[in-house]
Design a protein around this motif. Sequence first.
Motif, PDB file in Angstrom:
ATOM      1  N   LEU A 224       0.859  -1.179   0.000  1.00 23.16           N
ATOM      2  CA  LEU A 224       0.000   0.000   0.000  1.00 23.16           C
ATOM      3  C   LEU A 224       0.900   1.235   0.000  1.00 23.16           C
ATOM      4  O   LEU A 224       1.827   1.318   0.815  1.00 23.16           O
ATOM      5  CB  LEU A 224      -0.844  -0.010   1.295  1.00 23.16           C
ATOM      6  N   VAL A 225       0.671   2.150  -0.973  1.00 24.62           N
ATOM      7  CA  VAL A 225       1.466   3.386  -1.031  1.00 24.62           C
ATOM      8  C   VAL A 225       0.531   4.551  -0.716  1.00 24.62           C
ATOM      9  O   VAL A 225      -0.558   4.645  -1.300  1.00 24.62           O
ATOM     10  CB  VAL A 225       2.084   3.577  -2.436  1.00 24.62           C
ATOM     11  N   ARG A 226       0.945   5.387   0.239  1.00 23.39           N
ATOM     12  CA  ARG A 226       0.129   6.572   0.565  1.00 23.39           C
ATOM     13  C   ARG A 226       0.943   7.839   0.279  1.00 23.39           C
ATOM     14  O   ARG A 226       2.111   7.907   0.630  1.00 23.39           O
ATOM     15  CB  ARG A 226      -0.272   6.561   2.051  1.00 23.39           C
ATOM     16  N   VAL A 227       0.311   8.781  -0.400  1.00 23.33           N
ATOM     17  CA  VAL A 227       0.983  10.039  -0.711  1.00 23.33           C
ATOM     18  C   VAL A 227       0.154  11.194  -0.130  1.00 23.33           C
ATOM     19  O   VAL A 227      -1.045  11.286  -0.389  1.00 23.33           O
ATOM     20  CB  VAL A 227       1.126  10.238  -2.244  1.00 23.33           C
ATOM     21  N   GLU A 228       0.798  12.021   0.689  1.00 15.57           N
ATOM     22  CA  GLU A 228       0.083  13.160   1.286  1.00 15.57           C
ATOM     23  C   GLU A 228       0.334  14.426   0.470  1.00 15.57           C
ATOM     24  O   GLU A 228       1.431  14.605  -0.079  1.00 15.57           O
ATOM     25  CB  GLU A 228       0.606  13.416   2.719  1.00 15.57           C
ATOM     26  N   GLY A 229      -0.665  15.283   0.405  1.00 16.33           N
ATOM     27  CA  GLY A 229      -0.488  16.605  -0.224  1.00 16.33           C
ATOM     28  C   GLY A 229      -1.253  17.602   0.623  1.00 16.33           C
ATOM     29  O   GLY A 229      -1.414  17.391   1.824  1.00 16.33           O
ATOM     30  N   ARG A 242       0.946  25.004  -4.792  1.00 19.39           N
ATOM     31  CA  ARG A 242       0.191  23.771  -4.538  1.00 19.39           C
ATOM     32  C   ARG A 242       1.093  22.641  -4.024  1.00 19.39           C
ATOM     33  O   ARG A 242       2.296  22.607  -4.319  1.00 19.39           O
ATOM     34  CB  ARG A 242      -0.477  23.284  -5.829  1.00 19.39           C
ATOM     35  N   GLU A 243       0.455  21.702  -3.309  1.00 18.58           N
ATOM     36  CA  GLU A 243       1.107  20.421  -2.979  1.00 18.58           C
ATOM     37  C   GLU A 243       0.090  19.330  -3.337  1.00 18.58           C
ATOM     38  O   GLU A 243      -0.678  18.864  -2.516  1.00 18.58           O
ATOM     39  CB  GLU A 243       1.444  20.366  -1.479  1.00 18.58           C
ATOM     40  N   ASP A 244       0.072  19.026  -4.638  1.00 19.08           N
ATOM     41  CA  ASP A 244      -0.967  18.162  -5.216  1.00 19.08           C
ATOM     42  C   ASP A 244      -0.550  16.693  -5.055  1.00 19.08           C
ATOM     43  O   ASP A 244       0.413  16.228  -5.697  1.00 19.08           O
ATOM     44  CB  ASP A 244      -1.124  18.516  -6.694  1.00 19.08           C
ATOM     45  N   ALA A 245      -1.288  15.960  -4.205  1.00 21.43           N
ATOM     46  CA  ALA A 245      -0.919  14.562  -3.911  1.00 21.43           C
ATOM     47  C   ALA A 245      -0.972  13.695  -5.159  1.00 21.43           C
ATOM     48  O   ALA A 245      -0.156  12.783  -5.341  1.00 21.43           O
ATOM     49  CB  ALA A 245      -1.864  13.989  -2.848  1.00 21.43           C
ATOM     50  N   LEU A 246      -1.903  14.000  -6.072  1.00 26.13           N
ATOM     51  CA  LEU A 246      -2.054  13.143  -7.264  1.00 26.13           C
ATOM     52  C   LEU A 246      -0.908  13.365  -8.242  1.00 26.13           C
ATOM     53  O   LEU A 246      -0.397  12.419  -8.863  1.00 26.13           O
ATOM     54  CB  LEU A 246      -3.409  13.395  -7.933  1.00 26.13           C
ATOM     55  N   VAL A 247      -0.434  14.580  -8.345  1.00 31.81           N
ATOM     56  CA  VAL A 247       0.719  14.840  -9.227  1.00 31.81           C
ATOM     57  C   VAL A 247       1.944  14.093  -8.693  1.00 31.81           C
ATOM     58  O   VAL A 247       2.691  13.456  -9.442  1.00 31.81           O
ATOM     59  CB  VAL A 247       0.976  16.367  -9.324  1.00 31.81           C
ATOM     60  N   LYS A 248       2.101  14.081  -7.374  1.00 29.27           N
ATOM     61  CA  LYS A 248       3.235  13.338  -6.788  1.00 29.27           C
ATOM     62  C   LYS A 248       3.076  11.834  -7.020  1.00 29.27           C
ATOM     63  O   LYS A 248       4.016  11.134  -7.373  1.00 29.27           O
ATOM     64  CB  LYS A 248       3.330  13.637  -5.287  1.00 29.27           C
ATOM     65  N   ALA A 249       1.819  11.370  -6.857  1.00 24.48           N
ATOM     66  CA  ALA A 249       1.570   9.935  -7.070  1.00 24.48           C
ATOM     67  C   ALA A 249       1.839   9.552  -8.517  1.00 24.48           C
ATOM     68  O   ALA A 249       2.402   8.481  -8.800  1.00 24.48           O
ATOM     69  CB  ALA A 249       0.118   9.606  -6.690  1.00 24.48           C
ATOM     70  N   ALA A 250       1.500  10.445  -9.434  1.00 20.36           N
ATOM     71  CA  ALA A 250       1.723  10.151 -10.861  1.00 20.36           C
ATOM     72  C   ALA A 250       3.213   9.944 -11.130  1.00 20.36           C
ATOM     73  O   ALA A 250       3.618   9.028 -11.855  1.00 20.36           O
ATOM     74  CB  ALA A 250       1.179  11.290 -11.717  1.00 20.36           C
ATOM     75  N   GLY A 251       4.031  10.733 -10.456  1.00 18.59           N
ATOM     76  CA  GLY A 251       5.494  10.578 -10.638  1.00 18.59           C
ATOM     77  C   GLY A 251       5.959   9.226 -10.117  1.00 18.59           C
ATOM     78  O   GLY A 251       6.752   8.525 -10.765  1.00 18.59           O
ATOM     79  N   ILE A 252       5.385   8.812  -8.985  1.00 18.14           N
ATOM     80  CA  ILE A 252       5.763   7.494  -8.419  1.00 18.14           C
ATOM     81  C   ILE A 252       5.358   6.376  -9.374  1.00 18.14           C
ATOM     82  O   ILE A 252       6.126   5.474  -9.678  1.00 18.14           O
ATOM     83  CB  ILE A 252       5.092   7.299  -7.035  1.00 18.14           C
ATOM     84  N   ILE A 253       4.118   6.457  -9.893  1.00 20.71           N
ATOM     85  CA  ILE A 253       3.618   5.395 -10.789  1.00 20.71           C
ATOM     86  C   ILE A 253       4.526   5.238 -11.994  1.00 20.71           C
ATOM     87  O   ILE A 253       4.952   4.126 -12.345  1.00 20.71           O
ATOM     88  CB  ILE A 253       2.175   5.719 -11.240  1.00 20.71           C
ATOM     89  N   THR A 254       4.904   6.341 -12.604  1.00 15.75           N
ATOM     90  CA  THR A 254       5.754   6.271 -13.813  1.00 15.75           C
ATOM     91  C   THR A 254       7.115   5.678 -13.490  1.00 15.75           C
ATOM     92  O   THR A 254       7.594   4.766 -14.169  1.00 15.75           O
ATOM     93  CB  THR A 254       5.921   7.686 -14.397  1.00 15.75           C
TER      94      THR A 254
END
Length: 416
Positions: A224-229, A242-254
Amino acid sequence: MDITTVQIQESRLRQDLLDLARFGEDQGRGITRTALNDADLAARQWFKERMRETGLKVYEDAAANLIGRMDSTVGPTDGPCIATGSHIDTVAQGGKFDGALGICASLEALRAIRESGLSLPCPLELLVFTDEEGSHFAGTFGSRAMFNLLQEGEMEKSRGTGMTNLAQDLKRMGKDPQKIGQVVRSPSEFRAFLEVHIEQGPVLESMGIPIGIVEGIVHLGRYLVRVEGKTGHAGTTPMHLREDALVKAAGIITTVNEAILSAGPEIVGTIGELRVHPGIINVIPGEVEMALDLRSVKEATLASVKKKIVEIVHSTDKAKIETIITKGGVKMDPGIMEAIELSCRQRGIPFHRLWSGAGHDAMTFPTQHIPTGMIFIPCVGGKSHCPDEAIRCEDAATGAQVLADTLVRMAFKAEQ
Ligand code: HGY
Ligand code: MN
Ligand code: MN
Protein backbone atom coordinates in the motif's frame (compact mmCIF):
# COMPACT_ATOMS: atom_id res chain seq x y z
CA MET A 1 -10.55 -50.53 -8.14
CA ASP A 2 -11.69 -49.51 -11.62
CA ILE A 3 -11.38 -45.74 -11.90
CA THR A 4 -13.22 -45.62 -15.21
CA THR A 5 -16.46 -46.37 -13.33
CA VAL A 6 -16.17 -42.81 -12.04
CA GLN A 7 -17.90 -40.76 -14.72
CA ILE A 8 -18.64 -37.05 -14.36
CA GLN A 9 -21.63 -35.55 -16.16
CA GLU A 10 -20.79 -32.51 -18.32
CA SER A 11 -24.43 -31.36 -18.43
CA ARG A 12 -24.69 -31.18 -14.62
CA LEU A 13 -21.41 -29.29 -14.35
CA ARG A 14 -22.49 -26.90 -17.09
CA GLN A 15 -25.78 -26.18 -15.31
CA ASP A 16 -24.00 -25.51 -12.01
CA LEU A 17 -21.64 -23.03 -13.70
CA LEU A 18 -24.57 -21.26 -15.37
CA ASP A 19 -26.53 -21.14 -12.10
CA LEU A 20 -23.57 -19.87 -10.07
CA ALA A 21 -22.88 -17.14 -12.63
CA ARG A 22 -26.29 -15.64 -11.83
CA PHE A 23 -25.01 -14.45 -8.45
CA GLY A 24 -23.36 -11.03 -8.79
CA GLU A 25 -24.16 -10.37 -12.44
CA ASP A 26 -23.16 -6.68 -12.72
CA GLN A 27 -25.34 -5.06 -15.42
CA GLY A 28 -23.40 -6.62 -18.27
CA ARG A 29 -20.04 -5.64 -16.78
CA GLY A 30 -19.10 -9.11 -15.58
CA ILE A 31 -19.60 -10.63 -12.14
CA THR A 32 -19.17 -8.62 -8.93
CA ARG A 33 -19.37 -11.30 -6.22
CA THR A 34 -16.71 -9.80 -3.95
CA ALA A 35 -16.13 -11.59 -0.67
CA LEU A 36 -19.14 -11.52 1.67
CA ASN A 37 -21.15 -9.02 -0.39
CA ASP A 38 -24.85 -9.87 -0.78
CA ALA A 39 -24.28 -11.78 -4.02
CA ASP A 40 -21.50 -13.85 -2.40
CA LEU A 41 -23.71 -14.65 0.60
CA ALA A 42 -26.54 -15.75 -1.71
CA ALA A 43 -24.17 -17.83 -3.83
CA ARG A 44 -22.86 -19.54 -0.72
CA GLN A 45 -26.37 -20.54 0.35
CA TRP A 46 -26.96 -21.95 -3.14
CA PHE A 47 -23.71 -23.90 -3.07
CA LYS A 48 -24.36 -25.28 0.42
CA GLU A 49 -27.64 -26.72 -0.92
CA ARG A 50 -25.85 -28.33 -3.86
CA MET A 51 -23.35 -29.91 -1.45
CA ARG A 52 -26.16 -31.22 0.78
CA GLU A 53 -27.95 -32.70 -2.27
CA THR A 54 -24.70 -34.54 -3.04
CA GLY A 55 -24.84 -36.15 0.39
CA LEU A 56 -21.98 -34.17 1.91
CA LYS A 57 -21.99 -33.15 5.57
CA VAL A 58 -21.87 -29.35 5.29
CA TYR A 59 -20.25 -26.98 7.82
CA GLU A 60 -19.40 -23.27 7.77
CA ASP A 61 -16.54 -22.19 10.03
CA ALA A 62 -15.92 -18.89 11.84
CA ALA A 63 -14.07 -17.53 8.79
CA ALA A 64 -17.12 -18.38 6.66
CA ASN A 65 -15.20 -21.15 4.86
CA LEU A 66 -17.61 -23.82 3.59
CA ILE A 67 -16.65 -27.44 4.27
CA GLY A 68 -18.45 -30.36 2.62
CA ARG A 69 -17.30 -33.77 3.93
CA MET A 70 -17.79 -37.20 2.36
CA ASP A 71 -16.89 -39.74 5.05
CA SER A 72 -15.20 -42.97 4.16
CA THR A 73 -17.48 -46.02 4.31
CA VAL A 74 -14.59 -48.39 4.86
CA GLY A 75 -11.87 -46.38 6.54
CA PRO A 76 -11.96 -44.50 9.86
CA THR A 77 -14.47 -41.63 9.67
CA ASP A 78 -12.11 -39.27 11.49
CA GLY A 79 -9.06 -40.14 9.42
CA PRO A 80 -7.06 -37.58 7.41
CA CYS A 81 -8.91 -36.51 4.30
CA ILE A 82 -8.01 -35.61 0.76
CA ALA A 83 -9.40 -32.13 0.18
CA THR A 84 -10.34 -30.33 -3.00
CA GLY A 85 -12.01 -26.98 -3.69
CA SER A 86 -11.30 -23.32 -4.47
CA HIS A 87 -13.07 -19.99 -3.89
CA ILE A 88 -16.52 -18.56 -4.67
CA ASP A 89 -15.69 -14.85 -4.48
CA THR A 90 -14.69 -12.88 -7.57
CA VAL A 91 -12.90 -9.63 -8.28
CA ALA A 92 -15.20 -6.68 -9.01
CA GLN A 93 -16.54 -6.92 -12.60
CA GLY A 94 -14.69 -10.20 -12.95
CA GLY A 95 -15.41 -13.41 -14.78
CA LYS A 96 -17.77 -16.34 -14.26
CA PHE A 97 -15.12 -19.04 -13.86
CA ASP A 98 -12.21 -17.88 -11.66
CA GLY A 99 -12.82 -19.91 -8.48
CA ALA A 100 -16.28 -20.99 -9.62
CA LEU A 101 -14.86 -23.62 -11.98
CA GLY A 102 -12.86 -25.14 -9.12
CA ILE A 103 -15.72 -25.49 -6.65
CA CYS A 104 -18.18 -26.75 -9.31
CA ALA A 105 -15.66 -29.23 -10.72
CA SER A 106 -14.98 -30.46 -7.18
CA LEU A 107 -18.71 -30.88 -6.54
CA GLU A 108 -19.18 -32.80 -9.78
CA ALA A 109 -16.15 -35.00 -9.03
CA LEU A 110 -17.53 -35.90 -5.59
CA ARG A 111 -20.97 -36.63 -7.10
CA ALA A 112 -19.38 -38.95 -9.67
CA ILE A 113 -17.33 -40.73 -7.00
CA ARG A 114 -20.41 -41.22 -4.84
CA GLU A 115 -22.46 -42.50 -7.84
CA SER A 116 -19.69 -44.92 -8.85
CA GLY A 117 -20.29 -46.89 -5.66
CA LEU A 118 -16.54 -47.04 -5.03
CA SER A 119 -15.82 -47.11 -1.28
CA LEU A 120 -12.87 -44.80 -0.76
CA PRO A 121 -10.61 -45.72 2.17
CA CYS A 122 -10.34 -42.09 3.30
CA PRO A 123 -12.72 -39.13 3.66
CA LEU A 124 -12.93 -36.42 0.99
CA GLU A 125 -13.61 -32.76 1.69
CA LEU A 126 -14.79 -29.97 -0.58
CA LEU A 127 -13.48 -26.61 0.70
CA VAL A 128 -14.76 -23.19 -0.36
CA PHE A 129 -12.40 -20.53 0.99
CA THR A 130 -13.40 -17.00 1.98
CA ASP A 131 -11.97 -13.89 0.27
CA GLU A 132 -9.36 -15.56 -1.92
CA GLU A 133 -9.17 -12.45 -4.10
CA GLY A 134 -8.44 -10.12 -1.18
CA SER A 135 -11.17 -7.56 -1.84
CA HIS A 136 -10.89 -6.65 1.87
CA PHE A 137 -7.13 -6.79 2.34
CA ALA A 138 -4.54 -9.53 1.73
CA GLY A 139 -6.31 -12.41 -0.03
CA THR A 140 -6.36 -16.20 0.53
CA PHE A 141 -7.95 -15.22 3.85
CA GLY A 142 -9.95 -18.41 4.46
CA SER A 143 -7.14 -20.89 3.80
CA ARG A 144 -4.64 -18.82 5.83
CA ALA A 145 -7.13 -18.58 8.71
CA MET A 146 -7.53 -22.39 8.57
CA PHE A 147 -3.80 -22.80 9.29
CA ASN A 148 -3.39 -19.92 11.73
CA LEU A 149 -1.47 -17.79 9.23
CA LEU A 150 -3.37 -14.52 9.61
CA GLN A 151 -1.33 -11.41 10.33
CA GLU A 152 -1.91 -9.55 13.63
CA GLY A 153 -5.00 -7.30 13.26
CA GLU A 154 -5.48 -8.27 9.61
CA MET A 155 -9.25 -8.67 9.87
CA GLU A 156 -9.63 -5.08 11.04
CA LYS A 157 -7.63 -3.70 8.10
CA SER A 158 -8.83 -2.58 4.70
CA ARG A 159 -6.98 -1.16 1.72
CA GLY A 160 -8.49 2.25 1.86
CA THR A 161 -10.37 4.92 3.77
CA GLY A 162 -14.04 4.03 4.02
CA MET A 163 -13.62 0.44 2.74
CA THR A 164 -15.11 -2.32 4.93
CA ASN A 165 -12.85 -4.85 6.63
CA LEU A 166 -13.38 -8.57 7.12
CA ALA A 167 -14.29 -8.22 10.81
CA GLN A 168 -17.18 -5.93 9.86
CA ASP A 169 -18.38 -8.21 7.06
CA LEU A 170 -18.10 -11.36 9.18
CA LYS A 171 -20.16 -9.62 11.89
CA ARG A 172 -22.68 -8.53 9.25
CA MET A 173 -23.33 -12.21 8.48
CA GLY A 174 -23.66 -13.05 12.17
CA LYS A 175 -20.15 -14.35 12.86
CA ASP A 176 -17.90 -13.40 15.75
CA PRO A 177 -14.44 -12.39 14.47
CA GLN A 178 -13.12 -12.98 18.02
CA LYS A 179 -13.76 -16.68 17.43
CA ILE A 180 -11.54 -16.86 14.35
CA GLY A 181 -9.20 -19.16 16.29
CA GLN A 182 -11.83 -21.91 16.11
CA VAL A 183 -11.16 -22.15 12.36
CA VAL A 184 -7.65 -23.50 12.86
CA ARG A 185 -7.12 -27.11 11.80
CA SER A 186 -4.09 -29.35 12.10
CA PRO A 187 -2.18 -30.07 8.88
CA SER A 188 -2.32 -33.75 9.96
CA GLU A 189 -6.05 -33.72 9.09
CA PHE A 190 -5.10 -33.52 5.43
CA ARG A 191 -3.42 -36.12 3.22
CA ALA A 192 -3.44 -33.75 0.24
CA PHE A 193 -5.16 -30.77 -1.34
CA LEU A 194 -6.09 -30.53 -5.04
CA GLU A 195 -7.46 -27.43 -6.78
CA VAL A 196 -8.90 -27.22 -10.28
CA HIS A 197 -8.68 -23.72 -11.73
CA ILE A 198 -8.84 -21.88 -15.04
CA GLU A 199 -5.31 -21.09 -16.27
CA GLN A 200 -5.99 -17.34 -16.43
CA GLY A 201 -3.37 -17.16 -19.15
CA PRO A 202 -2.87 -18.09 -22.84
CA VAL A 203 -0.53 -21.11 -22.71
CA LEU A 204 -2.89 -24.11 -22.81
CA GLU A 205 -5.23 -22.57 -25.36
CA SER A 206 -2.32 -21.61 -27.64
CA MET A 207 -1.07 -25.23 -27.48
CA GLY A 208 -4.55 -26.71 -27.92
CA ILE A 209 -4.04 -28.76 -24.74
CA PRO A 210 -6.97 -29.27 -22.34
CA ILE A 211 -5.13 -30.01 -19.08
CA GLY A 212 -2.34 -28.12 -17.30
CA ILE A 213 -0.41 -29.86 -14.53
CA VAL A 214 0.77 -26.99 -12.34
CA GLU A 215 4.42 -27.25 -11.24
CA GLY A 216 4.43 -24.22 -8.96
CA ILE A 217 3.01 -20.78 -8.13
CA VAL A 218 4.99 -17.53 -8.25
CA HIS A 219 6.20 -15.38 -5.34
CA LEU A 220 3.73 -12.57 -4.67
CA GLY A 221 3.88 -9.27 -2.81
CA ARG A 222 1.14 -6.68 -2.23
CA TYR A 223 1.91 -3.16 -0.94
CA LEU A 224 0.00 0.00 0.00
CA VAL A 225 1.47 3.39 -1.03
CA ARG A 226 0.13 6.57 0.57
CA VAL A 227 0.98 10.04 -0.71
CA GLU A 228 0.08 13.16 1.29
CA GLY A 229 -0.49 16.61 -0.22
CA LYS A 230 -2.55 19.65 0.71
CA THR A 231 -6.17 20.05 -0.27
CA GLY A 232 -7.13 23.49 -1.54
CA HIS A 233 -9.35 25.40 -3.88
CA ALA A 234 -8.87 24.34 -7.49
CA GLY A 235 -9.64 27.85 -8.73
CA THR A 236 -7.92 30.20 -6.36
CA THR A 237 -4.67 28.36 -5.52
CA PRO A 238 -1.77 29.37 -7.82
CA MET A 239 0.10 26.36 -9.29
CA HIS A 240 3.41 27.24 -7.60
CA LEU A 241 1.74 27.21 -4.18
CA ARG A 242 0.19 23.77 -4.54
CA GLU A 243 1.11 20.42 -2.98
CA ASP A 244 -0.97 18.16 -5.22
CA ALA A 245 -0.92 14.56 -3.91
CA LEU A 246 -2.05 13.14 -7.26
CA VAL A 247 0.72 14.84 -9.23
CA LYS A 248 3.23 13.34 -6.79
CA ALA A 249 1.57 9.94 -7.07
CA ALA A 250 1.72 10.15 -10.86
CA GLY A 251 5.49 10.58 -10.64
CA ILE A 252 5.76 7.49 -8.42
CA ILE A 253 3.62 5.40 -10.79
CA THR A 254 5.75 6.27 -13.81
CA THR A 255 9.06 5.65 -12.06
CA VAL A 256 7.86 2.41 -10.44
CA ASN A 257 6.69 1.12 -13.82
CA GLU A 258 10.10 1.91 -15.35
CA ALA A 259 11.84 0.07 -12.48
CA ILE A 260 9.70 -3.05 -13.03
CA LEU A 261 10.20 -2.99 -16.81
CA SER A 262 13.97 -2.60 -16.47
CA ALA A 263 14.12 -5.68 -14.17
CA GLY A 264 13.24 -7.90 -17.15
CA PRO A 265 10.47 -10.36 -18.04
CA GLU A 266 10.65 -12.44 -14.84
CA ILE A 267 8.64 -9.93 -12.84
CA VAL A 268 5.28 -8.26 -13.33
CA GLY A 269 3.85 -5.36 -11.34
CA THR A 270 0.51 -3.62 -11.31
CA ILE A 271 -0.95 -0.59 -9.58
CA GLY A 272 -4.57 -1.62 -9.98
CA GLU A 273 -6.08 0.47 -7.24
CA LEU A 274 -5.85 4.22 -6.77
CA ARG A 275 -8.05 6.31 -4.50
CA VAL A 276 -7.90 10.12 -4.52
CA HIS A 277 -9.15 12.03 -1.46
CA PRO A 278 -11.37 13.91 -1.37
CA GLY A 279 -11.68 13.10 -5.11
CA ILE A 280 -13.76 16.13 -6.14
CA ILE A 281 -13.33 18.08 -9.36
CA ASN A 282 -12.72 21.46 -7.72
CA VAL A 283 -10.49 20.35 -4.81
CA ILE A 284 -6.72 19.85 -5.07
CA PRO A 285 -6.03 16.18 -4.09
CA GLY A 286 -4.92 16.01 -0.46
CA GLU A 287 -4.19 12.26 -0.29
CA VAL A 288 -3.72 9.34 -2.68
CA GLU A 289 -3.80 5.64 -1.74
CA MET A 290 -2.40 3.14 -4.25
CA ALA A 291 -2.21 -0.66 -4.09
CA LEU A 292 0.73 -2.37 -5.83
CA ASP A 293 0.86 -6.06 -6.79
CA LEU A 294 4.27 -7.61 -7.61
CA ARG A 295 4.91 -11.20 -8.77
CA SER A 296 7.96 -13.12 -9.87
CA VAL A 297 9.11 -16.71 -10.28
CA LYS A 298 12.35 -15.55 -8.64
CA GLU A 299 12.23 -14.43 -5.00
CA ALA A 300 15.49 -12.46 -5.42
CA THR A 301 14.06 -10.50 -8.37
CA LEU A 302 10.93 -9.61 -6.44
CA ALA A 303 13.03 -8.53 -3.43
CA SER A 304 15.41 -6.35 -5.46
CA VAL A 305 12.60 -4.61 -7.37
CA LYS A 306 10.67 -4.06 -4.15
CA LYS A 307 13.81 -2.46 -2.63
CA LYS A 308 14.05 -0.07 -5.61
CA ILE A 309 10.35 0.79 -5.26
CA VAL A 310 10.77 1.61 -1.57
CA GLU A 311 13.59 4.00 -2.53
CA ILE A 312 11.37 5.62 -5.19
CA VAL A 313 8.53 6.13 -2.71
CA HIS A 314 10.83 7.45 0.02
CA SER A 315 12.39 9.92 -2.43
CA THR A 316 8.92 11.51 -2.81
CA ASP A 317 7.99 14.05 -0.15
CA LYS A 318 5.32 12.74 2.31
CA ALA A 319 4.99 9.39 0.56
CA LYS A 320 5.16 6.06 2.38
CA ILE A 321 4.84 2.36 1.55
CA GLU A 322 3.67 -0.51 3.75
CA THR A 323 3.56 -4.23 2.99
CA ILE A 324 0.07 -5.72 2.88
CA ILE A 325 1.40 -9.28 2.48
CA THR A 326 4.13 -11.34 0.87
CA LYS A 327 3.40 -14.93 -0.15
CA GLY A 328 6.33 -17.20 -0.92
CA GLY A 329 6.20 -19.06 -4.21
CA VAL A 330 5.43 -22.77 -3.82
CA LYS A 331 6.15 -25.99 -5.69
CA MET A 332 3.46 -28.60 -6.28
CA ASP A 333 3.93 -32.14 -4.96
CA PRO A 334 5.72 -34.43 -7.48
CA GLY A 335 3.62 -37.43 -6.42
CA ILE A 336 0.40 -35.55 -7.08
CA MET A 337 1.68 -34.23 -10.42
CA GLU A 338 2.46 -37.85 -11.29
CA ALA A 339 -1.06 -38.95 -10.25
CA ILE A 340 -2.65 -36.23 -12.40
CA GLU A 341 -0.43 -37.27 -15.33
CA LEU A 342 -1.50 -40.93 -14.90
CA SER A 343 -5.14 -39.87 -14.90
CA CYS A 344 -4.58 -37.98 -18.15
CA ARG A 345 -2.68 -40.85 -19.79
CA GLN A 346 -5.30 -43.40 -18.76
CA ARG A 347 -8.01 -41.42 -20.56
CA GLY A 348 -5.78 -40.33 -23.45
CA ILE A 349 -5.99 -36.65 -22.47
CA PRO A 350 -3.11 -34.40 -23.61
CA PHE A 351 -1.49 -32.44 -20.79
CA HIS A 352 1.26 -29.84 -20.29
CA ARG A 353 3.23 -28.88 -17.20
CA LEU A 354 3.36 -25.16 -16.40
CA TRP A 355 3.72 -22.56 -13.66
CA SER A 356 0.95 -20.34 -12.32
CA GLY A 357 1.38 -16.54 -12.42
CA ALA A 358 -1.89 -16.30 -10.50
CA GLY A 359 -2.11 -16.82 -6.77
CA HIS A 360 -4.44 -19.42 -5.28
CA ASP A 361 -5.46 -20.96 -1.97
CA ALA A 362 -3.30 -23.86 -3.17
CA MET A 363 -0.35 -21.64 -2.07
CA THR A 364 -1.32 -22.09 1.57
CA PHE A 365 -1.18 -25.88 1.86
CA PRO A 366 2.49 -26.44 0.89
CA THR A 367 3.48 -24.01 3.69
CA GLN A 368 1.99 -26.66 6.04
CA HIS A 369 3.81 -29.48 4.23
CA ILE A 370 0.50 -30.81 2.92
CA PRO A 371 1.06 -32.37 -0.53
CA THR A 372 -0.70 -30.08 -3.00
CA GLY A 373 -1.59 -30.21 -6.68
CA MET A 374 -3.37 -27.99 -9.20
CA ILE A 375 -5.11 -28.87 -12.44
CA PHE A 376 -5.61 -26.07 -14.99
CA ILE A 377 -8.02 -25.88 -17.90
CA PRO A 378 -7.64 -23.38 -20.76
CA CYS A 379 -9.13 -19.87 -20.80
CA VAL A 380 -10.52 -18.53 -24.06
CA GLY A 381 -8.06 -15.90 -25.27
CA GLY A 382 -6.12 -16.38 -22.03
CA LYS A 383 -8.36 -13.76 -20.45
CA SER A 384 -9.37 -13.56 -16.79
CA HIS A 385 -10.36 -11.01 -14.13
CA CYS A 386 -12.57 -9.39 -16.75
CA PRO A 387 -16.16 -9.74 -18.01
CA ASP A 388 -15.14 -11.71 -21.10
CA GLU A 389 -13.42 -14.48 -19.12
CA ALA A 390 -14.62 -17.66 -20.85
CA ILE A 391 -13.96 -21.40 -21.00
CA ARG A 392 -15.14 -24.29 -23.20
CA CYS A 393 -17.56 -26.56 -21.39
CA GLU A 394 -15.84 -29.68 -22.59
CA ASP A 395 -12.62 -28.44 -20.99
CA ALA A 396 -14.46 -27.91 -17.70
CA ALA A 397 -15.71 -31.49 -17.92
CA THR A 398 -12.23 -32.80 -18.72
CA GLY A 399 -10.85 -30.94 -15.70
CA ALA A 400 -13.55 -32.37 -13.44
CA GLN A 401 -12.96 -35.89 -14.77
CA VAL A 402 -9.19 -35.70 -14.24
CA LEU A 403 -9.83 -34.37 -10.74
CA ALA A 404 -12.25 -37.22 -9.93
CA ASP A 405 -9.85 -39.85 -11.23
CA THR A 406 -6.92 -38.33 -9.37
CA LEU A 407 -8.82 -38.10 -6.06
CA VAL A 408 -9.69 -41.83 -6.34
CA ARG A 409 -6.17 -42.77 -7.42
CA MET A 410 -4.68 -40.89 -4.48
CA ALA A 411 -7.16 -42.29 -1.96
CA PHE A 412 -6.31 -45.89 -2.89
CA LYS A 413 -2.60 -45.19 -3.39
CA ALA A 414 -2.31 -43.87 0.16
CA GLU A 415 -3.63 -47.25 1.34
CA GLN A 416 -1.00 -49.28 -0.51
O1 HGY B 1 -4.68 -12.40 -7.95
C1 HGY B 1 -4.59 -13.58 -8.26
O2 HGY B 1 -3.59 -14.01 -8.75
C2 HGY B 1 -5.74 -14.52 -8.05
O3 HGY B 1 -6.59 -14.45 -9.14
N1 HGY B 1 -6.40 -14.27 -6.81
MN1 MN C 1 -8.82 -17.76 -8.46
MN1 MN D 1 -8.67 -14.31 -9.26
